[in-house]
Write a protein that holds these residues in place. Sequence first.
Motif, PDB file in Angstrom:
ATOM      1  N   ASP A   1       0.821  -1.214   0.000  1.00  0.00           N
ATOM      2  CA  ASP A   1       0.000   0.000   0.000  1.00  0.00           C
ATOM      3  C   ASP A   1       0.855   1.264   0.000  1.00  0.00           C
ATOM      4  O   ASP A   1       0.463   2.289  -0.561  1.00  0.00           O
ATOM      5  N   LEU A   2       2.025   1.191   0.620  1.00  0.00           N
ATOM      6  CA  LEU A   2       2.921   2.344   0.636  1.00  0.00           C
ATOM      7  C   LEU A   2       3.442   2.640  -0.771  1.00  0.00           C
ATOM      8  O   LEU A   2       3.503   3.801  -1.188  1.00  0.00           O
ATOM      9  N   PHE A   3       3.814   1.600  -1.504  1.00  0.00           N
ATOM     10  CA  PHE A   3       4.255   1.781  -2.888  1.00  0.00           C
ATOM     11  C   PHE A   3       3.114   2.338  -3.747  1.00  0.00           C
ATOM     12  O   PHE A   3       3.334   3.226  -4.587  1.00  0.00           O
ATOM     13  N   ALA A   4       1.907   1.814  -3.552  1.00  0.00           N
ATOM     14  CA  ALA A   4       0.762   2.280  -4.334  1.00  0.00           C
ATOM     15  C   ALA A   4       0.458   3.746  -4.034  1.00  0.00           C
ATOM     16  O   ALA A   4       0.144   4.528  -4.952  1.00  0.00           O
ATOM     17  N   GLU A   5       0.548   4.137  -2.765  1.00  0.00           N
ATOM     18  CA  GLU A   5       0.329   5.536  -2.395  1.00  0.00           C
ATOM     19  C   GLU A   5       1.403   6.428  -3.013  1.00  0.00           C
ATOM     20  O   GLU A   5       1.109   7.532  -3.510  1.00  0.00           O
ATOM     21  N   GLY A   6       2.639   5.978  -3.006  1.00  0.00           N
ATOM     22  CA  GLY A   6       3.708   6.741  -3.635  1.00  0.00           C
ATOM     23  C   GLY A   6       3.490   6.909  -5.131  1.00  0.00           C
ATOM     24  O   GLY A   6       3.731   7.990  -5.680  1.00  0.00           O
ATOM     25  N   ALA A   7       3.020   5.848  -5.796  1.00  0.00           N
ATOM     26  CA  ALA A   7       2.735   5.939  -7.227  1.00  0.00           C
ATOM     27  C   ALA A   7       1.599   6.924  -7.498  1.00  0.00           C
ATOM     28  O   ALA A   7       1.640   7.694  -8.470  1.00  0.00           O
TER      29      ALA A   7
END
Length: 263
Positions: free
Chosen positions: A51-57
């Motif tokens: 979820d952290l990677f998705a939020e960053g994207a």
Amino acid sequence: MTAPKAFRPPAAGGPSIFLWLLGAIAAFLALFFVITFVLRLMPDPIGPRADLFAEGARVTVQLTVVSGLIGLVIGMIAGIQKTSENAWVRAPANFFIWLVRGTPLLVQILFVYNALPGILAAIGINLQLNEFWSAVIALSLNVGAYNAEVIRAGILAIARGQTEAARSLGLSGAQTMTTVVLPQALRIVVPPLVNNIVALLKDSSLASSIALLELTLAGSRVSSESFQPIPVLTTVAVVYLALTTVLTLFTDQLEKRTKIASR
């Protein structure tokens, strides 16, 4: 018998552009879903922090879209100014482009975030900028300077006879620019403007320097926590590649539509 009329391809009008925009939005939403789903299936340290990677994207795409639109407006204004015959009109645009293109984007981001509020406060303007809008301002000004040179070249590529014909019909200078010259110039400069947008998506990674949680900073945090830089940086690179691939796919479609409309 009357001769058949020549076939003219349909122009890329409002409905066509609207459908293109809806398709781009839908594609990125689907991409975020796929990214999150796939990353959750991966082993530690990626899966638990998907979820952290998705939020960053998501923040990376937001930065690109907002900064790209503002940068396009800035580029159009500065590009038109640079084609003016009045030296006083050209001077601010020349200074802006010289300043922005001659300094690193990283320095510009740090300056807007750390120094700009203090400078504005000294002249009585109380402006509080968070990390996102500080990055937007710096990225918009940066890409706007490069867009200005592209748009200036597109304007100069239009035959002078077009301007003279429009003026002879009674159009003012502003009307000639907005209704005759600029529409033709924008069709010419779509490919380099598209390249600037793709570069902007990658340049947005520098916003991590002011602690904005975009894709690069998300990867940096996971790498620091897990001490496993290889899988983390590989994941960040793959996500960036997915974002730029989808963006390029739709910008290529926009370029094709403008080519059809210009025939």
